[in-house]
Design an enzyme around this catalytic site. Structure first.
Site, PDB file in Angstrom:
ATOM      1  N   ASP A  20       0.891  -1.215  -0.065  1.00 51.27           N
ATOM      2  CA  ASP A  20       0.033  -0.054   0.188  1.00 51.27           C
ATOM      3  C   ASP A  20       0.854   1.318  -0.012  1.00 51.27           C
ATOM      4  O   ASP A  20       0.545   2.578   0.123  1.00 51.27           O
ATOM      5  CB  ASP A  20      -0.832   0.110   1.081  1.00 51.27           C
ATOM      6  N   HIS A  21       2.006   1.009  -0.375  1.00 54.34           N
ATOM      7  CA  HIS A  21       3.178   2.267  -0.301  1.00 54.34           C
ATOM      8  C   HIS A  21       2.878   3.219  -1.126  1.00 54.34           C
ATOM      9  O   HIS A  21       3.484   4.317  -0.994  1.00 54.34           O
ATOM     10  CB  HIS A  21       4.638   1.422  -0.257  1.00 54.34           C
ATOM     11  N   ASP A  29       9.350   4.432  -3.353  1.00 59.46           N
ATOM     12  CA  ASP A  29       9.742   3.114  -2.706  1.00 59.46           C
ATOM     13  C   ASP A  29       9.979   1.939  -4.114  1.00 59.46           C
ATOM     14  O   ASP A  29      10.471   1.147  -3.468  1.00 59.46           O
ATOM     15  CB  ASP A  29       8.576   2.692  -1.877  1.00 59.46           C
ATOM     16  N   TRP A 144      -3.542  -1.729  12.318  1.00 63.99           N
ATOM     17  CA  TRP A 144      -2.225  -1.382  12.286  1.00 63.99           C
ATOM     18  C   TRP A 144      -2.225  -0.308  13.509  1.00 63.99           C
ATOM     19  O   TRP A 144      -2.655   0.758  13.230  1.00 63.99           O
ATOM     20  CB  TRP A 144      -1.892  -0.267  10.940  1.00 63.99           C
ATOM     21  N   TYR A 146      -0.109   1.958  15.083  1.00 63.74           N
ATOM     22  CA  TYR A 146       1.094   2.880  15.046  1.00 63.74           C
ATOM     23  C   TYR A 146       1.261   4.241  16.370  1.00 63.74           C
ATOM     24  O   TYR A 146       0.231   4.909  15.829  1.00 63.74           O
ATOM     25  CB  TYR A 146       1.599   3.366  13.692  1.00 63.74           C
ATOM     26  N   LYS A 177      -0.965  -5.322  14.001  1.00 65.86           N
ATOM     27  CA  LYS A 177       0.153  -5.298  13.115  1.00 65.86           C
ATOM     28  C   LYS A 177       0.819  -4.105  13.975  1.00 65.86           C
ATOM     29  O   LYS A 177       0.643  -2.901  14.032  1.00 65.86           O
ATOM     30  CB  LYS A 177      -0.049  -4.756  11.832  1.00 65.86           C
ATOM     31  N   LYS A 179       5.056  -2.523  15.357  1.00 62.34           N
ATOM     32  CA  LYS A 179       6.450  -2.578  15.163  1.00 62.34           C
ATOM     33  C   LYS A 179       7.271  -3.234  15.910  1.00 62.34           C
ATOM     34  O   LYS A 179       6.944  -3.294  17.111  1.00 62.34           O
ATOM     35  CB  LYS A 179       6.794  -1.063  14.778  1.00 62.34           C
ATOM     36  N   GLY A 203       6.850  -4.844   8.898  1.00 67.15           N
ATOM     37  CA  GLY A 203       8.173  -5.041   8.428  1.00 67.15           C
ATOM     38  C   GLY A 203       9.075  -3.911   8.769  1.00 67.15           C
ATOM     39  O   GLY A 203      10.125  -3.981   9.286  1.00 67.15           O
ATOM     40  N   GLY A 204       8.929  -2.501   8.481  1.00 66.92           N
ATOM     41  CA  GLY A 204       9.774  -1.544   8.477  1.00 66.92           C
ATOM     42  C   GLY A 204      10.519  -1.142   7.290  1.00 66.92           C
ATOM     43  O   GLY A 204      10.596  -1.986   6.400  1.00 66.92           O
TER      44      GLY A 204
HETATM   45  P1  FBP Z   1       6.699  -2.257   5.355  1.00 69.66           P
HETATM   46  O1  FBP Z   1       6.803  -3.792   5.640  1.00 69.66           O
HETATM   47  O2  FBP Z   1       7.231  -1.853   3.986  1.00 69.66           O
HETATM   48  O3  FBP Z   1       7.133  -1.239   6.537  1.00 69.66           O
HETATM   49  O4  FBP Z   1       5.232  -1.977   5.187  1.00 69.66           O
HETATM   50  C1  FBP Z   1       4.252  -1.977   6.355  1.00 69.66           C
HETATM   51  C2  FBP Z   1       3.639  -0.800   6.328  1.00 69.66           C
HETATM   52  O5  FBP Z   1       2.660  -0.688   7.535  1.00 69.66           O
HETATM   53  C3  FBP Z   1       2.582  -0.479   5.040  1.00 69.66           C
HETATM   54  O6  FBP Z   1       1.488  -1.200   5.123  1.00 69.66           O
HETATM   55  C4  FBP Z   1       2.567   0.784   5.134  1.00 69.66           C
HETATM   56  O7  FBP Z   1       2.450   1.507   3.760  1.00 69.66           O
HETATM   57  C5  FBP Z   1       3.693   1.332   5.677  1.00 69.66           C
HETATM   58  O8  FBP Z   1       4.295   0.286   6.331  1.00 69.66           O
HETATM   59  C6  FBP Z   1       3.664   2.637   6.517  1.00 69.66           C
HETATM   60  O9  FBP Z   1       4.702   2.829   7.103  1.00 69.66           O
HETATM   61  P2  FBP Z   1       5.017   4.166   7.845  1.00 69.66           P
HETATM   62  O10 FBP Z   1       3.747   4.838   8.373  1.00 69.66           O
HETATM   63  O11 FBP Z   1       5.986   3.922   8.977  1.00 69.66           O
HETATM   64  O12 FBP Z   1       5.721   4.939   6.960  1.00 69.66           O
END
Ligand code: FBP
Length: 252
Positions: A20-21, A29, A144, A146, A177, A179, A203-204
């Site tokens: 979803d990047h 990316d 997620w 965060y 999910k 970190k 993942g990160g």
């Molecule tokens: P990655 O494994 O590449 O970190 O992907 C996990 C993820 O949660 C994605 O779903 C999302 O696009 C991205 O990381 C968001 O990361 P951040 O908010 O830290 O930039």
């Protein structure tokens, strides 16, 4: 809760390929190959990912009515934002209709909460609706979590990570999910805090291969169900090899 997880787990474990990047970070990316969603969907199939994570637009154009739909479960990410607007108090709006998500074949809905943001209350309310509608449609809800906000000094501390995990349980997510917090013992505390809610590692940024695999091993020893990984797979020199090594650790 278990009944919602059937389609998106194998033997109680999970490896989700995150893609979803394009929305969250933009095309920077990707390289020429990974810019094409077909490349990633093929990778998910060949690497035997448990599910693929996509935003609605990519899912409707590349997954719905495609050869992938019958063999690869879809986790539809139902909110998201760009990183063009930088703020200490992020908010991630809903980007897709949940009924449409079901229609195009989603098995689960993904939603991001920025714990500690000034908009936390709004996201809590939205997630409660997402969770309830997901279950009415027979879909799992994946949160997620965060931690991000003006009062959070260390987003990856053990304390904050355990708090994030517990919030997932309190809000009724099927899976959270989160970190990595830097240590196996810290992650174990987070898994315990999550109780019956399943935990997957987020993942990160791309890390050195062996370091990343070591983190994954410690997360699995700590009791995680698996991982949702994007960049540490498809930004690798050999993405297929990367997903296979990861799969071996999760399912091995
Ligand atoms: P990655 O494994 O590449 O970190 O992907 C996990 C993820 O949660 C994605 O779903 C999302 O696009 C991205 O990381 C968001 O990361 P951040 O908010 O830290 O930039």
């Amino acid at each position: 809760m278990e009944k919602y997880l059937k389609k998106i787990t194998q033997n109680g474990r999970a490896l989700y390929l995150a893609y979803d990047h394009g929305l969250e970070h933009g095309p920077k990316d990707f390289n020429e190959k990974t810019l094409d969603p077909h490349f990633i969907l093929d990778l998910a199939l060949k690497g035997k990912a448990t599910a693929i994570i996509l935003q609605g637009g990519v899912a409707q154009e590349y997954y719905y009515h495609s050869r992938y739909q019958s063999v690869l479960p879809l986790i539809l990410k139902i909110n998201g934002k760009t990183n063009l607007y930088q703020t200490k108090n992020p908010y991630s709006p809903i980007t897709y209709d949940i009924l449409d998500a079901k229609k195009i074949g989603a098995s689960a809905i993904g939603y991001t909460i920025y714990l500690g943001s000034a908009f936390e209350a709004k996201m809590f309310k939205e997630f409660s609706e997402v969770r309830s509608k997901s279950h009415q449609l027979g879909l799992a809800s994946i949160l997620w979590v965060y931690p991000r906000g003006e009062f959070i000094t260390d987003e990856d501390s053990e304390e904050v990570t355990s708090y994030a995990a517990r919030v997932g349980l309190e809000l009724g997510a099927d899976i959270i999910k989160i970190k990595y917090c830097g240590s196996e013992s810290g992650f174990r505390k987070a898994v315990l805090a999550a109780g019956r809610t399943k935990v997957v590692l987020s993942g990160g940024p791309k890390a050195e291969k062996e370091n990343f695999l070591e983190v994954l091993r410690s997360v699995m020893r700590a009791g995680a169900m698996g991982a949702a990984i994007g960049r540490n797979i498809w930004q690798s020199e050999d993405p297929l090899k990367a997903i296979q090594s990861i799969r071996e650790i999760i399912f091995g």
